[in-house]
Design an enzyme around this catalytic site. Structure first.
Site, PDB file in Angstrom:
ATOM      1  N   ASN A 291      11.438  -1.848   2.054  1.00 52.89           N
ATOM      2  CA  ASN A 291      12.063  -3.065   2.567  1.00 52.89           C
ATOM      3  C   ASN A 291      11.638  -4.339   1.835  1.00 52.89           C
ATOM      4  OD1 ASN A 291       9.518  -3.155   3.607  1.00 52.89           O
ATOM      5  ND2 ASN A 291      10.109  -3.278   5.760  1.00 52.89           N
TER       6      ASN A 291
ATOM      7  N   TYR B  75      -3.062  -1.249   4.437  1.00 52.10           N
ATOM      8  CA  TYR B  75      -2.244  -0.892   5.609  1.00 52.10           C
ATOM      9  C   TYR B  75      -3.024  -0.042   6.616  1.00 52.10           C
ATOM     10  CZ  TYR B  75       2.396  -2.679   4.161  1.00 52.10           C
ATOM     11  OH  TYR B  75       3.478  -3.475   3.864  1.00 52.10           O
TER      12      TYR B  75
ATOM     13  N   ARG C 124       8.140 -14.917   7.724  1.00 53.92           N
ATOM     14  CA  ARG C 124       8.721 -13.756   8.408  1.00 53.92           C
ATOM     15  C   ARG C 124      10.201 -13.988   8.725  1.00 53.92           C
ATOM     16  NH1 ARG C 124       5.140  -9.736   9.595  1.00 53.92           N
ATOM     17  NH2 ARG C 124       6.396  -8.913  11.284  1.00 53.92           N
TER      18      ARG C 124
ATOM     19  N   THR D 110      12.161  -5.904  10.002  1.00 58.40           N
ATOM     20  CA  THR D 110      11.608  -4.779   9.237  1.00 58.40           C
ATOM     21  C   THR D 110      12.697  -3.832   8.747  1.00 58.40           C
ATOM     22  OG1 THR D 110       9.688  -4.908  10.705  1.00 58.40           O
ATOM     23  CG2 THR D 110       9.854  -2.949   9.302  1.00 58.40           C
TER      24      THR D 110
ATOM     25  N   HIS E 216       6.439  -7.758   2.119  1.00 58.03           N
ATOM     26  CA  HIS E 216       5.480  -7.762   3.223  1.00 58.03           C
ATOM     27  C   HIS E 216       5.098  -9.201   3.507  1.00 58.03           C
ATOM     28  CE1 HIS E 216       1.763  -7.329   5.545  1.00 58.03           C
ATOM     29  NE2 HIS E 216       1.279  -8.257   4.741  1.00 58.03           N
TER      30      HIS E 216
ATOM     31  N   ARG F  81      15.426  -9.216   3.421  1.00 58.03           N
ATOM     32  CA  ARG F  81      15.650  -7.802   3.703  1.00 58.03           C
ATOM     33  C   ARG F  81      17.135  -7.485   3.887  1.00 58.03           C
ATOM     34  NH1 ARG F  81      10.222  -7.265   7.418  1.00 58.03           N
ATOM     35  NH2 ARG F  81       8.860  -6.302   5.857  1.00 58.03           N
TER      36      ARG F  81
ATOM     37  N   GLU G 110      -6.026 -10.536   4.644  1.00 56.72           N
ATOM     38  CA  GLU G 110      -5.162 -10.034   3.565  1.00 56.72           C
ATOM     39  C   GLU G 110      -5.273 -10.893   2.309  1.00 56.72           C
ATOM     40  OE1 GLU G 110      -1.879  -8.018   6.579  1.00 56.72           O
ATOM     41  OE2 GLU G 110      -1.239  -9.622   5.233  1.00 56.72           O
TER      42      GLU G 110
END
Ligand code: GTP
Ligand code: MG
Length: 138
Positions: free
Chosen positions: A112, A49, A85, A91, A115, A102, A126
């Site tokens: 939450n 992060y 997403r 978020t 990721h 979420r 990543e």
């Protein structure tokens, strides 16, 4: 076909939600092509992060990510980054659309549950942080 890096975060692994979250991914047409359960150190979470290093919540975020095991995974599919997403939701769970991970599972803006990478360039970095090419089984 696109790949994205997903993490099932400590609040969710702690509550035994890995299977329910994976079902959401698979129902949305995302294929789990790599997956492992690991316990990050706070330093490893900080490297992951690093883009948030100057944010006021960085210390809280990295402590949280190191607090319990996480499940790191690579999801594959058409527009996998955007699709993931969408399945994750906003978020802040209070703003997440009904039916999203979420909205259903997250406890707060910090804790939450998941990721997901936000762009092809970050997805590549990543994925390489957690997996070798040999571990990606499409
Ligand atoms: P990620 O997929 O985890 O990257 O979430 P995101 O892309 O929806 O959000 P963003 O990249 O902006 O923030 C990264 C993570 O930092 C979030 O998922 C939260 O876990 C955490 N975070 C963001 N804002 C806050 C905050 O105000 N307080 C705390 N404690 N954590 C936050
Ligand atoms: Mg993000």
């Amino acid at each position: 076909i696109e790949r994205t890096l997903s993490i099932i975060k400590p609040d969710a692994t702690k509550r035994n939600l890995t299977g329910k979250i994976n079902a959401k991914f698979e129902d949305a047409g995302l294929r789990i092509v790599a997956q492992k359960r690991i316990h990050l150190t706070k330093d490893q979470a900080g490297v992951f992060y690093a883009v948030h290093k100057e944010r006021p919540f960085f210390d809280e975020l990295t402590s949280f990510m190191a607090s319990e095991p996480v499940v790191v995974q690579v999801l594959e599919g058409e527009n996998a980054i955007a699709k993931n997403r969408e399945v994750m939701g906003a978020t802040n769970p209070a703003e997440a659309a009904a039916g999203t991970i979420r909205a259903e599972f997250a406890e707060s803006v910090g804790e939450n549950s998941v990721h997901g990478s936000d762009a092809p360039e970050t997805a590549a970095v990543e994925i390489a942080y957690f997996f070798s090419g040999l571990e990606l089984v499409g």
